[in-house]
Design a protein around this motif. Structure first.
Motif, PDB file in Angstrom:
ATOM      1  N   SER A   1       0.816  -1.209   0.000  1.00 28.67           N
ATOM      2  CA  SER A   1       0.000   0.000   0.000  1.00 28.67           C
ATOM      3  C   SER A   1       0.852   1.263   0.000  1.00 28.67           C
ATOM      4  O   SER A   1       0.337   2.364   0.123  1.00 28.67           O
ATOM      5  N   GLU A   2       2.165   1.086  -0.137  1.00 25.12           N
ATOM      6  CA  GLU A   2       3.076   2.235  -0.091  1.00 25.12           C
ATOM      7  C   GLU A   2       3.200   2.961  -1.424  1.00 25.12           C
ATOM      8  O   GLU A   2       3.249   4.179  -1.465  1.00 25.12           O
ATOM      9  N   GLY A   3       3.330   2.209  -2.524  1.00 18.22           N
ATOM     10  CA  GLY A   3       3.542   2.836  -3.818  1.00 18.22           C
ATOM     11  C   GLY A   3       3.969   1.827  -4.853  1.00 18.22           C
ATOM     12  O   GLY A   3       3.634   0.642  -4.754  1.00 18.22           O
TER      13      GLY A   3
ATOM     14  N   GLY B   1      15.442   3.613 -12.411  1.00 16.09           N
ATOM     15  CA  GLY B   1      14.274   3.266 -11.617  1.00 16.09           C
ATOM     16  C   GLY B   1      13.751   4.463 -10.858  1.00 16.09           C
ATOM     17  O   GLY B   1      14.446   5.468 -10.680  1.00 16.09           O
ATOM     18  N   ALA B   2      12.514   4.328 -10.395  1.00 17.24           N
ATOM     19  CA  ALA B   2      11.899   5.350  -9.556  1.00 17.24           C
ATOM     20  C   ALA B   2      10.996   4.672  -8.534  1.00 17.24           C
ATOM     21  O   ALA B   2      10.311   3.699  -8.851  1.00 17.24           O
ATOM     22  N   GLU B   3      11.041   5.192  -7.326  1.00 11.38           N
ATOM     23  CA  GLU B   3      10.155   4.749  -6.249  1.00 11.38           C
ATOM     24  C   GLU B   3       9.110   5.845  -6.064  1.00 11.38           C
ATOM     25  O   GLU B   3       9.434   6.958  -5.657  1.00 11.38           O
ATOM     26  N   LEU B   4       7.871   5.529  -6.382  1.00  8.10           N
ATOM     27  CA  LEU B   4       6.773   6.494  -6.257  1.00  8.10           C
ATOM     28  C   LEU B   4       5.861   6.074  -5.117  1.00  8.10           C
ATOM     29  O   LEU B   4       5.492   4.896  -5.016  1.00  8.10           O
ATOM     30  N   ARG B   5       5.509   7.030  -4.273  1.00  7.63           N
ATOM     31  CA  ARG B   5       4.608   6.768  -3.149  1.00  7.63           C
ATOM     32  C   ARG B   5       3.198   7.243  -3.496  1.00  7.63           C
ATOM     33  O   ARG B   5       3.021   8.304  -4.093  1.00  7.63           O
ATOM     34  N   PHE B   6       2.219   6.434  -3.086  1.00  6.69           N
ATOM     35  CA  PHE B   6       0.826   6.802  -3.309  1.00  6.69           C
ATOM     36  C   PHE B   6       0.448   8.018  -2.471  1.00  6.69           C
ATOM     37  O   PHE B   6       0.928   8.178  -1.349  1.00  6.69           O
ATOM     38  N   VAL B   7      -0.440   8.844  -3.010  1.00 10.80           N
ATOM     39  CA  VAL B   7      -1.116   9.868  -2.221  1.00 10.80           C
ATOM     40  C   VAL B   7      -2.107   9.086  -1.363  1.00 10.80           C
ATOM     41  O   VAL B   7      -2.958   8.355  -1.888  1.00 10.80           O
TER      42      VAL B   7
ATOM     43  N   LYS C   1      -5.062   6.400  -2.924  1.00 12.63           N
ATOM     44  CA  LYS C   1      -4.556   5.070  -3.268  1.00 12.63           C
ATOM     45  C   LYS C   1      -5.639   4.003  -3.353  1.00 12.63           C
ATOM     46  O   LYS C   1      -5.534   3.074  -4.139  1.00 12.63           O
ATOM     47  N   SER C   2      -6.703   4.120  -2.585  1.00  5.78           N
ATOM     48  CA  SER C   2      -7.751   3.098  -2.584  1.00  5.78           C
ATOM     49  C   SER C   2      -8.768   3.268  -3.719  1.00  5.78           C
ATOM     50  O   SER C   2      -9.646   2.435  -3.893  1.00  5.78           O
ATOM     51  N   GLU C   3      -8.636   4.311  -4.529  1.00  7.70           N
ATOM     52  CA  GLU C   3      -9.556   4.539  -5.637  1.00  7.70           C
ATOM     53  C   GLU C   3      -9.327   3.596  -6.806  1.00  7.70           C
ATOM     54  O   GLU C   3     -10.184   3.446  -7.666  1.00  7.70           O
ATOM     55  N   VAL C   4      -8.155   2.959  -6.852  1.00  5.46           N
ATOM     56  CA  VAL C   4      -7.784   2.092  -7.975  1.00  5.46           C
ATOM     57  C   VAL C   4      -7.319   0.744  -7.428  1.00  5.46           C
ATOM     58  O   VAL C   4      -6.616   0.690  -6.426  1.00  5.46           O
TER      59      VAL C   4
END
Length: 140
Positions: free
Chosen positions: A49-51, A75-81, A85-88
């Protein structure tokens, strides 16, 4: 398709050089036509649930095999807003395709760096640098 993919991720993200593989090929001059093949690939892994972790790879080789073979990955590490995050259902969509179509907000950075690095690497053997496009081609 997620139209505004950028809204689901925090603005600040960590990017990094993931891999470089350069193989110089000692061979004589090629007779006839020589083709430079360049291909891009995108892989995305959901980190709970992090990204997500996004890896973009550009592979280059000549046909016939002369001069060099090259593979560069960033590479890239992207974090969810957190609120979004629960919308998708992130595990149920083709994230590589989504980033290819709507991920310019992060791909532009990675591909620009990749293009620059490929130019620097290919100029190291005394020739003109090969400058590749700083973007992932879109299929029309």
């Amino acid at each position: 398709m997620i139209e505004n993919l950028e809204q689901y991720f925090e603005k600040d993200y960590q990017f990094y050089l993931d891999r470089i593989k350069y193989d110089r090929i000692e061979s004589g001059d090629a007779e006839g036509e020589v083709t430079l093949n360049c291909s891009d690939s995108i892989s995305v892994t959901v980190n709970g649930s992090e990204g997500v972790t996004l890896i973009v790879t550009r592979t280059m080789h000549f046909d016939p095999e002369i001069l060099f073979g090259l593979e560069v990955s960033f590479g890239a590490e992207l974090r969810f807003v957190q609120e979004k995050k629960s919308e998708v259902e992130w595990n149920n969509i083709d994230l590589a395709s989504e980033f290819k179509k709507n991920g310019e907000f992060v791909l532009q950075n990675l591909m620009g760096r990749m293009s620059l690095l490929i130019g620097q690497i290919t100029s190291s053997f005394g020739q003109m640098p090969l400058m590749t496009p700083p973007g992932v081609p879109n299929e029309q």
